[in-house]
Design a protein around this motif. Structure first.
Motif, PDB file in Angstrom:
ATOM      1  N   LEU A 383       0.820  -1.198   0.000  1.00  0.00           N
ATOM      2  CA  LEU A 383       0.000   0.000   0.000  1.00  0.00           C
ATOM      3  C   LEU A 383       0.862   1.259   0.000  1.00  0.00           C
ATOM      4  CD1 LEU A 383      -3.279   0.759   1.718  1.00  0.00           C
ATOM      5  CD2 LEU A 383      -1.359   2.236   2.296  1.00  0.00           C
ATOM      6  N   PHE A 384       1.917   1.270   0.817  1.00  0.00           N
ATOM      7  CA  PHE A 384       2.785   2.455   0.862  1.00  0.00           C
ATOM      8  C   PHE A 384       3.499   2.677  -0.473  1.00  0.00           C
ATOM      9  CE2 PHE A 384       2.937   1.805   5.660  1.00  0.00           C
ATOM     10  CZ  PHE A 384       1.983   2.787   5.878  1.00  0.00           C
ATOM     11  N   MET A 387       1.016   4.335  -2.525  1.00  0.00           N
ATOM     12  CA  MET A 387       0.852   5.717  -2.068  1.00  0.00           C
ATOM     13  C   MET A 387       1.934   6.606  -2.664  1.00  0.00           C
ATOM     14  SD  MET A 387       1.209   7.191   1.823  1.00  0.00           S
ATOM     15  CE  MET A 387       2.990   6.867   1.771  1.00  0.00           C
ATOM     16  N   ASN A 388       3.179   6.160  -2.594  1.00  0.00           N
ATOM     17  CA  ASN A 388       4.282   6.962  -3.137  1.00  0.00           C
ATOM     18  C   ASN A 388       4.192   7.106  -4.650  1.00  0.00           C
ATOM     19  OD1 ASN A 388       5.463   7.351  -0.605  1.00  0.00           O
ATOM     20  ND2 ASN A 388       6.578   5.403  -0.718  1.00  0.00           N
ATOM     21  N   ASN A 390       1.284   7.201  -6.380  1.00  0.00           N
ATOM     22  CA  ASN A 390       0.163   8.083  -6.705  1.00  0.00           C
ATOM     23  C   ASN A 390       0.393   9.524  -6.251  1.00  0.00           C
ATOM     24  OD1 ASN A 390      -2.381   6.552  -7.832  1.00  0.00           O
ATOM     25  ND2 ASN A 390      -1.416   5.170  -6.361  1.00  0.00           N
ATOM     26  N   LYS A 391       0.868   9.694  -5.007  1.00  0.00           N
ATOM     27  CA  LYS A 391       1.113  11.055  -4.527  1.00  0.00           C
ATOM     28  C   LYS A 391       2.598  11.345  -4.650  1.00  0.00           C
ATOM     29  CE  LYS A 391      -0.247  14.355  -0.990  1.00  0.00           C
ATOM     30  NZ  LYS A 391      -1.023  14.591   0.244  1.00  0.00           N
ATOM     31  N   ASP A 400      -6.012  14.203   0.804  1.00  0.00           N
ATOM     32  CA  ASP A 400      -5.981  12.974   1.593  1.00  0.00           C
ATOM     33  C   ASP A 400      -7.193  12.103   1.295  1.00  0.00           C
ATOM     34  OD1 ASP A 400      -3.634  13.758   2.727  1.00  0.00           O
ATOM     35  OD2 ASP A 400      -4.516  14.487   4.602  1.00  0.00           O
ATOM     36  N   LEU A 403      -6.647  10.502  -2.057  1.00  0.00           N
ATOM     37  CA  LEU A 403      -5.575   9.501  -1.934  1.00  0.00           C
ATOM     38  C   LEU A 403      -6.111   8.238  -1.261  1.00  0.00           C
ATOM     39  CD1 LEU A 403      -2.576   8.678  -2.136  1.00  0.00           C
ATOM     40  CD2 LEU A 403      -2.228   9.762   0.091  1.00  0.00           C
ATOM     41  N   GLU A 404      -6.885   8.409  -0.206  1.00  0.00           N
ATOM     42  CA  GLU A 404      -7.467   7.255   0.486  1.00  0.00           C
ATOM     43  C   GLU A 404      -8.353   6.455  -0.454  1.00  0.00           C
ATOM     44  OE1 GLU A 404     -10.494   6.284   4.236  1.00  0.00           O
ATOM     45  OE2 GLU A 404      -9.685   8.310   3.947  1.00  0.00           O
ATOM     46  N   LEU A 407      -6.204   4.508  -3.034  1.00  0.00           N
ATOM     47  CA  LEU A 407      -5.504   3.378  -2.427  1.00  0.00           C
ATOM     48  C   LEU A 407      -6.466   2.234  -2.109  1.00  0.00           C
ATOM     49  CD1 LEU A 407      -3.003   5.197  -0.019  1.00  0.00           C
ATOM     50  CD2 LEU A 407      -2.521   4.148  -2.230  1.00  0.00           C
ATOM     51  N   THR A 411      -5.809  -1.328  -4.049  1.00  0.00           N
ATOM     52  CA  THR A 411      -5.087  -2.344  -3.274  1.00  0.00           C
ATOM     53  C   THR A 411      -5.966  -3.450  -2.712  1.00  0.00           C
ATOM     54  OG1 THR A 411      -5.261  -0.998  -1.251  1.00  0.00           O
ATOM     55  CG2 THR A 411      -3.280  -0.715  -2.606  1.00  0.00           C
TER      56      THR A 411
END
Length: 434
Positions: A383-384, A387-388, A390-391, A400, A403-404, A407, A411
Motif C-alpha cells: 500500500l505504501f 501511495m508513493n 500516486n502522490k 488525503d 488519496l485514500e 488506495l 489495493t
C-alpha cells in the motif's frame, strides 16, 4: 672422529617451578621466572641448583634459623609483601600508560578540530579545575598528563606516521587502486601536494563475496515471507528453516566448508585467504538477531505445530481445554484421511480446518484465530508503495480523501465494488430531478 653433544635448550627440558622451593629457598614463580622473596632478584632458569646456590650464598646464614611453622609464616609474610609491591608497581604503570593514551586521544582531537598545539595546555588546565570539584582525589592523575605544545606536536606526528605505515601495509595488498591528487599553496606560499588512494584488497573482496552470498539467502527468505493471503504458520516454518540453515552454515564456515557460499568458494579457489571463524561469528550474530526478532514465534511454537498437523501433535503439549477434542480428532480415521488428502495444498488444508464438525468447537476457535493472523506486513508495504506512486511530485496536490479512495480501490482484492448498485443509484438520482 670427534663427536660433540648438541647443546640443550631450556625450553626443551620443560622445567617447571616446584612448590616446595618456596619453603626451602624462599622463591616463587612470577612471569616464568623464579623470584627471590627476600631480595627480589630473579633467576631465569628454573633449576633447583641455581635457586639453592642463590639462597645458600646470600640468605642461608640469616634464614636457616626459621624452621617448620615459623618458616611457613615467614614465607607467607614475604609473599604478601611481594604481592603488595607488585600491585603498587602495576598501578603506577597502569596510571602512566593511561596518561600517555589520554595525551594521544586529546592530541588527535586537537588535530581533527584544527586547533593550535598550544590548546593542549589550556585543556589540561580546564581538566585540573574540573578535577578539583568532581574528583580531587584523582587530581594527580590529571596533573601527570603531558599536553604541552611540544608534546601535542610530537603526538600528532606519531599518529600521522602510524596512519602512513598502516596505509603502506594495506596498499601492498591492493588488487586494484586509484589515485586522486591535486596541488595548492598554503598561506606562506609553499606548494602542498594532496594525494588520496582508494584500493581494494583481497580481504575486502572476500567480505563482499560473503555479503553477496548471505544477502542472496536473505532475499530468498524475504520472498517466502511476502505475498497476500499467507498464513502465519507458513512464515513461522520459513523462519525456523532459515535459523536451522544459519546453525549449519556457522559450523561449516568454522571448518572452511564453503559448499553453500559459492561466491566465497570461487575466490578461495583463486587463492584469496578465507577466515572461517570471522564469518562464522558474523553468522552467529545474525542468528542471535533472528532469535531476538522472532521470539514471539517461539512462544507460540506448539500452537503452530498443532495447526500444521493436528493429527501428529503431542496432546500433552496443548492447553487442557483442547486435549479432549484433540484426542477425539486424532482417533477419527475419516477426518484423518481427509486431512492427509488435503495436506500439501494450503488452500485445501485451511478449508478442512475451517470446516471442522461442530463437536470440535475449541479447536475450531484456535484454528480460526490462527488463519486470521497476518503472516507479514507485505500488504502494508504494498500500500505504501502505491501511495508513493500516486502522490508523487507530479501529483503533490492530491487530497488525503482522494488519496485514500485511490488506495482503497487499487489495493483491496478480496472485495469488489458493486458497480451495478452504484449505477442504479445514479439512475435514481437522475430520475428524481425530473
Amino acid at each position: 672422529m670427534s663427536y660433540s653433544k648438541p647443546k640443550r635448550k631450556v625450553d626443551d627440558e620443560h622445567r617447571q617451578f616446584q612448590d616446595r622451593w618456596t619453603l626451602q629457598y624462599f622463591f616463587v614463580e612470577f612471569n616464568g621466572n623464579a623470584t627471590c622473596l627476600i631480595c627480589k632478584e630473579k633467576v631465569a632458569v628454573l633449576k633447583e641448583y641455581n635457586l639453592k646456590r642463590h639462597y645458600s650464598t646470600k640468605h642461608g646464614d640469616q634464614y636457616e634459623k626459621y624452621q617448620e611453622d615459623e618458616r611457613k609464616k615467614r614465607a607467607t609474610q614475604l609473599q604478601r609483601e611481594l604481592t603488595s609491591q607488585q600491585t603498587l608497581f602495576y598501578k603506577a604503570k597502569k596510571d602512566a600508560d593511561a596518561a600517555v593514551e589520554a595525551s594521544y586521544v586529546v592530541s588527535e582531537m586537537i588535530a581533527k578540530a584544527g586547533k593550535p598545539f598550544t590548546e593542549g595546555q589550556f585543556m589540561k588546565d580546564c581538566m585540573l579545575k574540573v578535577a578539583d570539584i568532581l574528583c580531587p582525589e584523582k587530581k594527580n592523575m590529571f596533573n601527570n598528563l603531558s599536553l604541552s605544545a611540544n608534546t601535542v606536536a610530537e603526538r600528532i606526528t606519531e599518529l600521522s606516521s602510524d596512519i602512513y605505515d598502516q596505509l603502506r601495509g594495506k596498499a601492498g595488498a591492493f588488487i586494484a587502486y586509484s589515485v586522486a591528487l591535486d596541488e595548492s599553496t598554503d598561506k606562506t606560499d609553499n606548494a602542498q601536494l594532496a594525494i588520496f588512494v582508494r584500493g581494494i584488497n583481497p580481504k575486502w573482496v572476500m567480505d563482499l563475496a560473503f555479503l553477496v552470498d548471505i544477502t542472496q539467502e536473505l532475499n530468498i527468505l524475504n520472498l517466502k515471507l511476502q505475498g497476500p493471503g499467507q498464513l502465519i504458520t507458513a512464515a513461522y516454518e520459513s523462519v525456523k528453516a532459515f535459523s536451522t540453515k544459519l546453525r549449519l552454515w556457522k559450523t561449516q564456515l568454522s571448518a572452511k566448508n564453503l559448499s553453500h557460499f559459492t561466491t566465497c568458494r570461487s575466490l578461495a579457489e583463486e587463492g584469496i585467504a578465507f577466515n572461517g571463524d570471522e564469518y562464522a561469528s558474523a553468522v552467529e550474530n545474525l542468528l542471535q538477531e533472528f532469535d531476538k526478532r522472532f521470539a514471539d514465534f517461539k512462544a507460540h511454537r506448539d500452537t503452530f505445530q498443532l495447526f500444521a498437523d493436528p493429527f501428529s501433535a503431542d496432546v500433552e503439549s496443548v492447553p487442557n481445554l483442547l486435549q479432549m477434542e484433540l484426542i477425539d480428532l486424532q482417533c477419527n480415521s475419516e477426518l484423518k484421511t481427509k486431512f492427509r488428502e488435503a495436506q500439501g495444498n494450503a488452500d485445501k488444508t485451511a478449508q478442512f480446518l475451517r470446516e471442522l464438525p461442530p463437536r470440535f468447537p475449541e479447536l475450531s476457535k484456535v484454528f480460526s484465530r490462527l488463519m486470521c493472523l497476518f503472516g507479514s506486513t507485505y500488504l502494508c508495504e504494498k500500500l505504501f508503495s502505491a501511495m508513493n506512486f500516486n502522490k508523487c511530485k507530479f501529483r503533490s496536490r492530491l487530497s488525503d480523501a482522494h488519496l485514500e479512495a485511490v488506495l482503497r480501490v487499487s489495493t483491496v482484492n478480496s472485495i469488489r465494488a458493486n458497480v451495478a448498485q452504484l449505477c442504479e443509484q445514479k439512475r435514481c438520482q437522475v430520475s428524481g430531478k425530473k
